[in-house]
Design a protein around this motif. Structure first.
Motif, short mmCIF file in Angstrom:
data_model
loop_
_atom_site.label_atom_id
_atom_site.label_comp_id
_atom_site.label_asym_id
_atom_site.label_seq_id
_atom_site.Cartn_x
_atom_site.Cartn_y
_atom_site.Cartn_z
N MET A 113 0.82 -1.22 0.00
CA MET A 113 0.00 0.00 0.00
C MET A 113 0.85 1.27 0.00
O MET A 113 0.60 2.19 -0.78
CB MET A 113 -0.94 -0.01 1.22
CG MET A 113 -1.98 -1.11 1.18
SD MET A 113 -3.12 -0.94 -0.23
CE MET A 113 -3.92 0.60 0.18
N LEU A 114 1.81 1.33 0.90
CA LEU A 114 2.61 2.55 1.01
C LEU A 114 3.64 2.69 -0.10
O LEU A 114 3.86 3.79 -0.62
CB LEU A 114 3.33 2.59 2.37
CG LEU A 114 2.46 2.85 3.59
CD1 LEU A 114 3.31 2.80 4.85
CD2 LEU A 114 1.75 4.19 3.50
N PHE A 115 4.26 1.58 -0.48
CA PHE A 115 5.37 1.64 -1.43
C PHE A 115 5.06 1.03 -2.79
O PHE A 115 5.89 1.10 -3.69
CB PHE A 115 6.61 0.97 -0.83
CG PHE A 115 7.08 1.61 0.44
CD1 PHE A 115 7.81 2.80 0.40
CD2 PHE A 115 6.79 1.06 1.67
CE1 PHE A 115 8.24 3.40 1.58
CE2 PHE A 115 7.21 1.66 2.85
CZ PHE A 115 7.95 2.84 2.80
N GLY A 116 3.86 0.44 -2.95
CA GLY A 116 3.46 -0.07 -4.26
C GLY A 116 4.39 -1.10 -4.85
O GLY A 116 4.70 -1.07 -6.04
N ARG A 117 4.85 -2.03 -4.02
CA ARG A 117 5.87 -2.99 -4.45
C ARG A 117 5.47 -3.78 -5.70
O ARG A 117 6.19 -3.77 -6.70
CB ARG A 117 6.19 -3.96 -3.30
CG ARG A 117 7.24 -5.01 -3.63
CD ARG A 117 7.60 -5.84 -2.41
NE ARG A 117 6.43 -6.50 -1.84
CZ ARG A 117 6.47 -7.27 -0.76
NH1 ARG A 117 7.62 -7.46 -0.13
NH2 ARG A 117 5.38 -7.85 -0.30
N SER A 118 4.30 -4.43 -5.66
CA SER A 118 3.87 -5.26 -6.79
C SER A 118 3.59 -4.41 -8.03
O SER A 118 3.91 -4.80 -9.16
CB SER A 118 2.63 -6.07 -6.42
OG SER A 118 2.92 -6.98 -5.38
N LEU A 119 2.97 -3.24 -7.82
CA LEU A 119 2.66 -2.35 -8.93
C LEU A 119 3.93 -1.93 -9.66
O LEU A 119 4.01 -2.02 -10.89
CB LEU A 119 1.92 -1.11 -8.41
CG LEU A 119 1.71 0.02 -9.43
CD1 LEU A 119 0.82 -0.44 -10.57
CD2 LEU A 119 1.12 1.25 -8.75
N PHE A 120 4.94 -1.50 -8.93
CA PHE A 120 6.16 -1.02 -9.58
C PHE A 120 6.98 -2.16 -10.17
O PHE A 120 7.70 -1.95 -11.14
CB PHE A 120 6.98 -0.19 -8.60
CG PHE A 120 6.30 1.10 -8.21
CD1 PHE A 120 5.81 1.96 -9.18
CD2 PHE A 120 6.13 1.45 -6.87
CE1 PHE A 120 5.18 3.14 -8.84
CE2 PHE A 120 5.50 2.63 -6.52
CZ PHE A 120 5.01 3.47 -7.50
N HIS A 121 6.87 -3.36 -9.60
CA HIS A 121 7.51 -4.53 -10.21
C HIS A 121 6.88 -4.78 -11.59
O HIS A 121 7.59 -5.06 -12.56
CB HIS A 121 7.35 -5.77 -9.33
CG HIS A 121 8.45 -5.95 -8.34
ND1 HIS A 121 9.78 -6.13 -8.71
CD2 HIS A 121 8.45 -5.97 -6.98
CE1 HIS A 121 10.53 -6.26 -7.63
NE2 HIS A 121 9.75 -6.17 -6.57
N TYR A 122 5.56 -4.67 -11.65
CA TYR A 122 4.87 -4.87 -12.94
C TYR A 122 5.28 -3.79 -13.93
O TYR A 122 5.56 -4.08 -15.10
CB TYR A 122 3.36 -4.85 -12.73
CG TYR A 122 2.59 -4.87 -14.04
CD1 TYR A 122 2.44 -6.05 -14.76
CD2 TYR A 122 2.05 -3.69 -14.56
CE1 TYR A 122 1.75 -6.06 -15.97
CE2 TYR A 122 1.36 -3.69 -15.77
CZ TYR A 122 1.22 -4.88 -16.47
OH TYR A 122 0.55 -4.89 -17.67
#
Length: 290
Positions: A113-122
């Motif tokens: 939520m805070l760092f968007g890990r999965s989103l930015f990996h994609y």
């Protein structure tokens, strides 16, 4: 003896942890076979993103180093680890599972939520495919800002004067996106010598700025449904504090994934961006632009 044994166990654990990832094993195998390899050579052999390669090389710190010619090679410790440790696939899998399951639910939620890990990996893996969506975000940002007369100037909100041209007003949000990206890119190169992953960072910056549109969006809906001025005032004063902190966290996540930097290093870049934002804002107010 106990201290030496403890240090040895910690060293072995660190080596197992570093080599538990198959990509890192590939890097070590390439360097063992070829003796040394340049960044471009590793990038072409592994076919992963620039940011991911930087991340894995950083995780191999102590086992892999750079020579005077800027090529990567195994250190004495790295060669010793490869020669003496026979890490089976079962142990690698077990180590990976322990790492994955060891993360607490709170830690997982904060990273997502805070760092968007999965989103930015994609975004890092599908940079070209994600670019139109990034453009759509900034176009929508320009439109909603113009409709509400509430412009996020880089990472801060302003109410431009009525003398500002509507066309210029629509361009402020996209220009803020490009300026934020440029500052992140320059600081990454100057502070940590990290080049590459530009399109991934450009897309990530657009998604990181998405929370800034919450306030103009709510303001637009409040105007549409004739909500009281008092409610709008509370929203415009209180929400930006939380949202801007969230944007900084997301921006750190975007830089971390695209450049392969640890979060403590990307925090320095994000704080640098905020500082430059303040300078731009003060300069714009002094010059009477807003």
């Amino acid at each position: 003896p106990l201290i030496r044994m403890s240090n040895r166990d910690n060293s072995i654990t660190r080596v197992y942890s570093a080599l538990s990832n198959p990509i890192r094993r590939q890097i070590v195998d390439i360097l063992k076979t070829k003796q040394k390899a340049g960044f471009k050579e590793l990038h072409e052999a592994l076919r992963i993103s620039v940011g991911a390669l930087y991340h894995h090389l950083e995780a191999l710190e102590g086992l892999v180093t750079q020579g005077p010619d800027k090529k990567y090679l195994l250190t004495d410790q790295g060669r010793s680890a490869v020669e003496t440790l026979s890490v089976s696939e079962e142990k690698i899998a077990a180590g990976t599972i322990r790492t994955a399951t060891g993360e607490s639910r709170l830690g997982f939620i904060s990273k997502e939520m805070l760092f968007g890990r999965s989103l930015f990996h994609y975004l890092n893996q599908e940079s070209l495919r994600s670019f139109p969506l990034a453009v759509l975000i900034v176009v929508f940002g320009g439109w909603v800002s113009a409709e509400t007369n509430l412009e996020p100037l880089l990472l801060f909100y302003l109410n431009p004067t009525t003398g500002v041209s509507p066309t210029w007003f629509l361009l402020l949000f996209p220009l803020g996106w490009l300026a934020t990206f440029a500052m992140c890119e320059i600081l990454s190169i100057v502070a940590f010598k990290r080049k590459g992953g530009e399109l991934s960072l450009l897309n990530g910056t657009a998604f990181a700025m998405l929370p800034l549109l919450v306030v103009p969006g709510i303001s637009f809906l409040a105007q549409l449904f004739s909500t009281s001025i008092r409610v709008q005032t509370y929203l415009i004063i209180l929400l930006p504090i939380v949202l801007q902190a969230w944007v900084v966290c997301l921006l750190s996540g975007a830089i971390s994934i695209s450049k392969g930097l640890r979060m403590e290093k990307t925090a320095i870049i994000s704080l640098g961006v905020i500082y430059l934002n303040i300078l731009v804002l003060v300069a714009a107010l002094q010059l009477g632009i807003f």
